[in-house]
Design a protein around this motif. Structure first.
Motif, PDB file in Angstrom:
ATOM      1  N   ILE A 431     -46.471 -15.930 -39.055  1.00 27.75           N
ATOM      2  CA  ILE A 431     -45.317 -16.408 -39.319  1.00 27.75           C
ATOM      3  C   ILE A 431     -44.312 -15.440 -39.326  1.00 27.75           C
ATOM      4  O   ILE A 431     -44.425 -14.396 -39.673  1.00 27.75           O
ATOM      5  CB  ILE A 431     -45.230 -17.002 -41.054  1.00 27.75           C
ATOM      6  CG1 ILE A 431     -46.349 -18.107 -41.038  1.00 27.75           C
ATOM      7  CG2 ILE A 431     -44.128 -17.427 -41.310  1.00 27.75           C
ATOM      8  CD1 ILE A 431     -46.482 -18.646 -42.391  1.00 27.75           C
ATOM      9  N   PRO A 432     -42.884 -15.908 -38.674  1.00 21.86           N
ATOM     10  CA  PRO A 432     -42.164 -14.938 -38.362  1.00 21.86           C
ATOM     11  C   PRO A 432     -41.441 -14.428 -39.748  1.00 21.86           C
ATOM     12  O   PRO A 432     -41.361 -15.324 -40.663  1.00 21.86           O
ATOM     13  CB  PRO A 432     -40.942 -15.709 -37.552  1.00 21.86           C
ATOM     14  CG  PRO A 432     -41.695 -16.547 -36.726  1.00 21.86           C
ATOM     15  CD  PRO A 432     -42.796 -17.058 -37.800  1.00 21.86           C
ATOM     16  N   ASN A 433     -41.004 -13.228 -39.962  1.00 22.48           N
ATOM     17  CA  ASN A 433     -40.198 -12.868 -41.326  1.00 22.48           C
ATOM     18  C   ASN A 433     -39.327 -13.710 -41.791  1.00 22.48           C
ATOM     19  O   ASN A 433     -39.263 -13.899 -42.936  1.00 22.48           O
ATOM     20  CB  ASN A 433     -39.989 -11.332 -41.144  1.00 22.48           C
ATOM     21  CG  ASN A 433     -41.033 -10.213 -41.393  1.00 22.48           C
ATOM     22  OD1 ASN A 433     -42.180 -10.807 -41.530  1.00 22.48           O
ATOM     23  ND2 ASN A 433     -40.685  -9.138 -41.688  1.00 22.48           N
ATOM     24  N   LYS A 434     -38.311 -14.276 -40.754  1.00 22.85           N
ATOM     25  CA  LYS A 434     -37.290 -15.026 -41.371  1.00 22.85           C
ATOM     26  C   LYS A 434     -37.730 -16.450 -41.820  1.00 22.85           C
ATOM     27  O   LYS A 434     -37.016 -17.117 -42.398  1.00 22.85           O
ATOM     28  CB  LYS A 434     -36.102 -15.373 -40.049  1.00 22.85           C
ATOM     29  CG  LYS A 434     -37.088 -16.039 -39.008  1.00 22.85           C
ATOM     30  CD  LYS A 434     -35.604 -16.255 -37.846  1.00 22.85           C
ATOM     31  CE  LYS A 434     -36.314 -17.224 -36.689  1.00 22.85           C
ATOM     32  NZ  LYS A 434     -35.124 -17.377 -35.765  1.00 22.85           N
ATOM     33  N   MET A 435     -39.017 -16.794 -41.602  1.00 23.87           N
ATOM     34  CA  MET A 435     -39.209 -18.127 -42.376  1.00 23.87           C
ATOM     35  C   MET A 435     -40.117 -18.023 -43.474  1.00 23.87           C
ATOM     36  O   MET A 435     -40.554 -18.807 -43.980  1.00 23.87           O
ATOM     37  CB  MET A 435     -40.237 -18.709 -41.280  1.00 23.87           C
ATOM     38  CG  MET A 435     -39.500 -19.315 -39.908  1.00 23.87           C
ATOM     39  SD  MET A 435     -40.252 -20.735 -38.822  1.00 23.87           S
ATOM     40  CE  MET A 435     -40.145 -22.032 -40.132  1.00 23.87           C
ATOM     41  N   ARG A 440     -36.814 -14.188 -46.774  1.00 19.82           N
ATOM     42  CA  ARG A 440     -35.279 -14.931 -46.675  1.00 19.82           C
ATOM     43  C   ARG A 440     -34.549 -14.745 -48.001  1.00 19.82           C
ATOM     44  O   ARG A 440     -33.299 -14.308 -47.705  1.00 19.82           O
ATOM     45  CB  ARG A 440     -35.574 -16.285 -46.126  1.00 19.82           C
ATOM     46  CG  ARG A 440     -36.181 -16.638 -45.129  1.00 19.82           C
ATOM     47  CD  ARG A 440     -36.664 -18.088 -44.780  1.00 19.82           C
ATOM     48  NE  ARG A 440     -35.303 -18.874 -44.788  1.00 19.82           N
ATOM     49  CZ  ARG A 440     -35.271 -20.350 -44.509  1.00 19.82           C
ATOM     50  NH1 ARG A 440     -36.312 -20.673 -44.207  1.00 19.82           N
ATOM     51  NH2 ARG A 440     -34.180 -20.770 -44.592  1.00 19.82           N
ATOM     52  N   ASN A 441     -35.246 -14.844 -48.989  1.00 23.41           N
ATOM     53  CA  ASN A 441     -34.629 -14.544 -50.216  1.00 23.41           C
ATOM     54  C   ASN A 441     -33.939 -13.232 -50.402  1.00 23.41           C
ATOM     55  O   ASN A 441     -33.000 -12.986 -51.025  1.00 23.41           O
ATOM     56  CB  ASN A 441     -35.547 -15.067 -51.461  1.00 23.41           C
ATOM     57  CG  ASN A 441     -35.544 -16.733 -51.396  1.00 23.41           C
ATOM     58  OD1 ASN A 441     -34.742 -17.397 -50.930  1.00 23.41           O
ATOM     59  ND2 ASN A 441     -36.591 -17.139 -52.011  1.00 23.41           N
ATOM     60  N   PHE A 661     -33.866  -9.780 -41.515  1.00 25.63           N
ATOM     61  CA  PHE A 661     -35.148 -10.019 -41.894  1.00 25.63           C
ATOM     62  C   PHE A 661     -36.180  -9.168 -41.525  1.00 25.63           C
ATOM     63  O   PHE A 661     -37.542  -9.160 -41.615  1.00 25.63           O
ATOM     64  CB  PHE A 661     -35.756 -11.286 -41.433  1.00 25.63           C
ATOM     65  CG  PHE A 661     -34.788 -12.557 -41.712  1.00 25.63           C
ATOM     66  CD1 PHE A 661     -34.615 -12.902 -42.983  1.00 25.63           C
ATOM     67  CD2 PHE A 661     -33.875 -13.058 -40.724  1.00 25.63           C
ATOM     68  CE1 PHE A 661     -33.729 -14.045 -43.206  1.00 25.63           C
ATOM     69  CE2 PHE A 661     -32.919 -13.940 -40.900  1.00 25.63           C
ATOM     70  CZ  PHE A 661     -32.919 -14.607 -42.096  1.00 25.63           C
ATOM     71  N   LYS A 662     -35.749  -7.772 -41.139  1.00 21.62           N
ATOM     72  CA  LYS A 662     -36.813  -6.756 -41.196  1.00 21.62           C
ATOM     73  C   LYS A 662     -36.848  -5.974 -42.285  1.00 21.62           C
ATOM     74  O   LYS A 662     -36.622  -5.028 -42.415  1.00 21.62           O
ATOM     75  CB  LYS A 662     -36.219  -5.833 -39.816  1.00 21.62           C
ATOM     76  CG  LYS A 662     -35.919  -6.221 -38.655  1.00 21.62           C
ATOM     77  CD  LYS A 662     -35.315  -5.147 -37.577  1.00 21.62           C
ATOM     78  CE  LYS A 662     -35.121  -5.770 -36.420  1.00 21.62           C
ATOM     79  NZ  LYS A 662     -34.523  -4.698 -35.227  1.00 21.62           N
TER      80      LYS A 662
END
Length: 852
Positions: A431-435, A440-441, A661-662
């Protein structure tokens, strides 16, 4: 003008003469003795009190009588129609009456509890089977992507067996139910059964217990492991569980909506009363359904079947959440067995339709969209249930602590937990970090912190030089350096202040008291004191004024004048000599004219203030610009505290550098737990919120007024003494004031930023707990577990019956007739009034004044 007699006054028509009066009486007797025939209709019209019938008399014209007859017949017909329509509606079409009864039962059978986890597909199960499938689902479900062609990526997964994927990705009962206990009777884990609903695969808990008395001692306690971190991003809008309470006999009523509960909570649900509804057979019933037998009918099940048919028609495929798959998922022995065959006998009609199962793209693109839009289904298609039992309850919730559930967890819980977290690590690689919700929070928190640092840096002026203070630094120099330069260029202010406060003001104190004035320690005139002349000090005042005048010519014998430069001394002497001489002459005049002492004292006070004011203005320039004053110290200390913390947030706190989102969850968890350094620095920064938005703006406003007052004092001194002031310094003081005004206006706007709000820190701590759920830590339990306590508080039962009632006919007939008669009578009265007015207008009786 002749008089007009009133037509209705008989006495006024008869002239009071005896012969004529006798003839009138004889005419009346003869007329009354005649036997005149009057028709029955006319007699009825004259004698009746019913509205409208009086105009049927023969004395009216025929066309008018016919017209009025039609009116009377119309309203009589309206009355009969109203009675007939009301009776037909309530007695024939809706022949129901409602009876309520309340009773307190001696015991109650414990209801069935339905539990539906909103997470229907575990990300780790999909990742272990097909990582590419999970990656494709995440890219399609990404909310930030608005490209309409993103669903094309799912076409390569058309050969994936969605039914098998769902069956192998569901959360089993052992995974969901950590503990199930009923009172003191022990575990109720064996009473958990899978059920397939419109929410997906759910579970029912039926303790099969009869409660003899209400109270928390007979409590069904459930500890659920919702595994919130296992949710595939985009598949669940609001994580949690849906809890429904229903009677065990009507096991299909759980298809309706239930109570939403969140993880990390302990929830207590007492049942206050039970409500039973029994409808008349004309208002309820059942209908045939392909997926349910006639005995299994319920309105909720029917609506589920109808909505699925509509989805099949619009999407052209059979969705997974379909009642036909109850035989696959709702299996008491093994709900997750390997068999994907649908029972043949039960679903022959479905087999004939030859509709394919929905592909993954159809499920996400079409079916999910249609499920979110619940169609309106008419009662004729899905009749109401004849018997309905509902439970009235109140939900109490609080935060869950690990100490509350330690005793309920199994002995191998730590090993099971670590194994599940290890399986989930595969998901983090896909899963990509941004998801990932936590990432995300956290990125949102980081963006809010960075925005605050940016805005605060612009407002408070963060720079590499820590000693620079916004609005008090000039050309890279501190305020102390600037003011020292100012005093070196214009030493007059400091010298005059020293002489005034330490010498002249003290020497003039007796004179001021004599005139009714009061001088403060700083040598200023206190205007708040009411002037009271004190002539007992007049002689002392004259003596002191003479000594001051003699000492002004001898600088070596006068404190404050000795260290002055020659030019400054000349200015001071030019101000002091007129003050001393004029006030001395005025006091002398008061001493010699005691009868006019108040009048002369008033003039003396004016002279004293006019000559003393230039010295005070010069002193104000020094005292107000002095960097050692209290206002300057408070402002400088507050600004340096804020600037130091902002510098730390900007350079040392890692969150200020996180973008795109890194974010590493382990680094975030270790850096922002409550004892970590970054967390402490953020707490220290938030402790200064009042200083930033309230204290500093107030101090800035005070300093701004101080600089304006100092500039005004320099101007007044120049006007009173004729000594020109350097305008360059006035401009600099004006710039200080403008900068402080801008700071006073902008600093309070920081309270609008989300970082400065009180809930920001609590949001950060919640995300730390969520990040810890991705690793085998004790907080993992608190974040994912949900503790539910369910018990009977009362055995109060309300029964509602609806059945036929003949007595309702009489009541409604009477109501309908009354309404019809009332409407007809109202309209007839209005018509009669109109006719009466027309007649009166024609006879011209009440429209003109009458005379007797």
């Amino acid at each position: 003008m002749p008089r007009k007699r009133r037509s209705e006054d008989v006495d006024a028509m008869v002239i009071a003469t005896s012969p004529i009066k006798i003839k009138v009486e004889q005419f009346i007797e003869e007329t009354s003795s005649m036997d005149v025939y009057i028709p029955a209709l006319d007699r009825f019209a004259e004698d009746t009190s019913m509205l409208g019938f009086r105009y049927l008399h023969t004395r009216y014209k025929t066309w008018f009588r016919v017209l009025w007859g039609f009116v009377v017949v119309f309203f009589i017909g309206l009355t009969f129609y109203q009675v007939f329509e009301r009776v037909t509606y309530y007695f024939i079409k809706n022949p129901l009456t409602t009876r309520r009864s309340y009773e307190t039962l001696p015991n109650m059978y414990f209801p069935t509890i339905g539990v539906c986890n909103k997470m229907q597909i575990k990300a780790s199960s999909v990742a272990s089977k097909n990582p590419d499938l999970l990656r494709g689902m995440c890219s399609v479900l990404d909310e930030s992507s608005s490209n309409s062609s993103r669903f094309d990526e799912l076409d390569k997964f058309d050969d994936v067996d969605i039914l098998s994927l769902y069956r192998n990705s569901f959360q089993s009962a052992d995974d969901l139910f950590v503990s199930c206990e009923f009172g003191k009777s022990g575990s109720c884990q064996d009473e958990i059964r899978p059920i397939y609903t419109p929410f997906g695969l759910c579970y029912s808990v039926s303790p099969n217990k009869t409660i003899l008395r209400p109270g928390p001692e007979t409590t069904l306690s459930l500890v659920l492991n919702l595994e919130v971190h296992e949710i595939i991003p985009g598949t669940v809008v609001e994580p949690g569980v849906v809890l429904s309470i229903y009677d065990g006999a009507s096991s299909l009523s759980h298809y309706s909506e239930g109570i939403h509960l969140e993880a990390g909570k302990v929830v207590t649900i007492p049942v206050n009363e039970v409500r039973k509804l029994r409808l008349h057979e004309s208002s309820c019933g059942s209908t045939k359904m392909e997926s349910f037998s006639e005995k299994e009918y319920s309105k909720a099940a029917c609506e589920w079947s109808v909505s699925v048919k509509q989805i099949e028609k619009e999407c052209g495929c059979i969705p997974i959440r379909n009642p036909i798959y109850r035989g696959v998922f709702d299996n008491k022995n093994d709900p997750l067995n390997n068999s994907t065959e649908i029972p043949k006998k039960k679903y022959k009609k479905w087999k004939k339709r030859n509709i394919p199962r929905c592909t993954l793209r159809q499920e996400i693109e079409c079916v999910q969209e249609k499920l979110n839009i619940r169609p309106h289904i008419d009662d004729s298609i899905c009749p109401d249930d004849c018997d309905d039992i509902s439970f009235s309850s109140i939900v109490f919730g609080g935060k869950l602590s690990s100490s509350e559930i330690v005793s309920m967890l199994p002995s191998d819980w730590e090993d099971t937990k670590e194994k599940r977290v290890a399986d989930y690590q595969k998901v983090l690689e896909v899963i990509p970090n941004k998801m990932i919700p936590v990432v995300r929070n956290v990125q949102q928190l980081a963006d809010e912190l960075q925005l605050f640092v940016k805005e605060a840096s612009e407002i408070f002026g963060v720079s590499d030089n820590f000693h620079d203070v916004k609005c008090l630094s000039l050309d890279g120099r501190t305020y102390e350096s600037f003011i020292n330069q100012f005093y070196s260029y214009e030493p007059t202010w400091e010298r005059i202040t020293t002489y005034l406060q330490h010498s002249l003001a003290r020497e003039l104190n007796s004179t001021a008291l004599c005139l009714g004035l009061f001088l403060t320690e700083k040598g200023e005139i206190d205007d708040t004191v009411t002037p009271v002349v004190n002539m007992t000090l007049a002689s002392i005042s004259l003596l002191q004024l003479g000594q001051i005048e003699n000492s002004l010519g001898k600088a070596n014998f006068n404190y404050g004048l000795t260290m002055m430069h020659e030019s400054t001394r000349r200015v001071v002497l030019g101000l002091a000599h007129p003050l001393i001489t004029e006030v001395r002459d005025c006091v002398t005049k008061m001493y010699e004219n005691l009868e006019r002492v108040e009048e002369i004292a008033e003039d003396c006070r004016i002279i004293f203030k006019n000559r003393y004011t230039p010295l005070i203005e010069a002193s104000n320039v020094h005292t107000k610009t002095n960097p050692n004053s209290e206002s300057f110290k408070l402002y400088t200390e507050a600004m340096k505290k804020v600037l130091a913390k902002l510098q730390i947030l900007k350079t040392r706190v890692r969150m200020s550098e996180w973008k795109d989102f890194k974010i590493d969850l382990k680094e975030f968890e270790s850096s922002y737990r409550e004892i970590a350094k970054d967390h402490v620095e953020i707490e220290e920064m938030l402790k200064l919120r009042k200083t930033m938005v309230t204290d500093i703006p107030a101090l800035a406003n005070e300093l701004s007024e101080t600089f304006l007052a100092a500039t005004e004092s320099r101007r007044k001194f120049a006007v009173l003494t004729g000594i020109a002031a350097d305008e360059s310094f006035s401009d600099k003081f004006s710039n200080f004031s403008k900068c402080l005004d801008e700071l006073h206006e902008k600093a309070p706007n920081l309270k609008k930023t989300r970082f400065i709000r009180g809930e920001w820190l609590s949001r950060l701590r919640n995300q730390v707990l969520m990040a810890q759920s991705y690793s085998p830590t004790p907080q993992y339990d608190v974040v994912n577990l949900l503790h539910i306590k369910f018990y009977f508080a009362h055995f109060k039962q309300e029964t509602i019956l609806q059945e036929r009632s003949y007595n309702l006919f009489l009541l409604l007939a009477e109501i309908g007739g009354t309404i019809g008669l009332y409407v007809g009578a109202t309209l007839l009265t209005a018509a009669e009034t109109l006719v009466f007015l027309c007649e009166r207008k024609k006879s011209n009786i009440f429209l003109k004044p009458q005379f007797i």
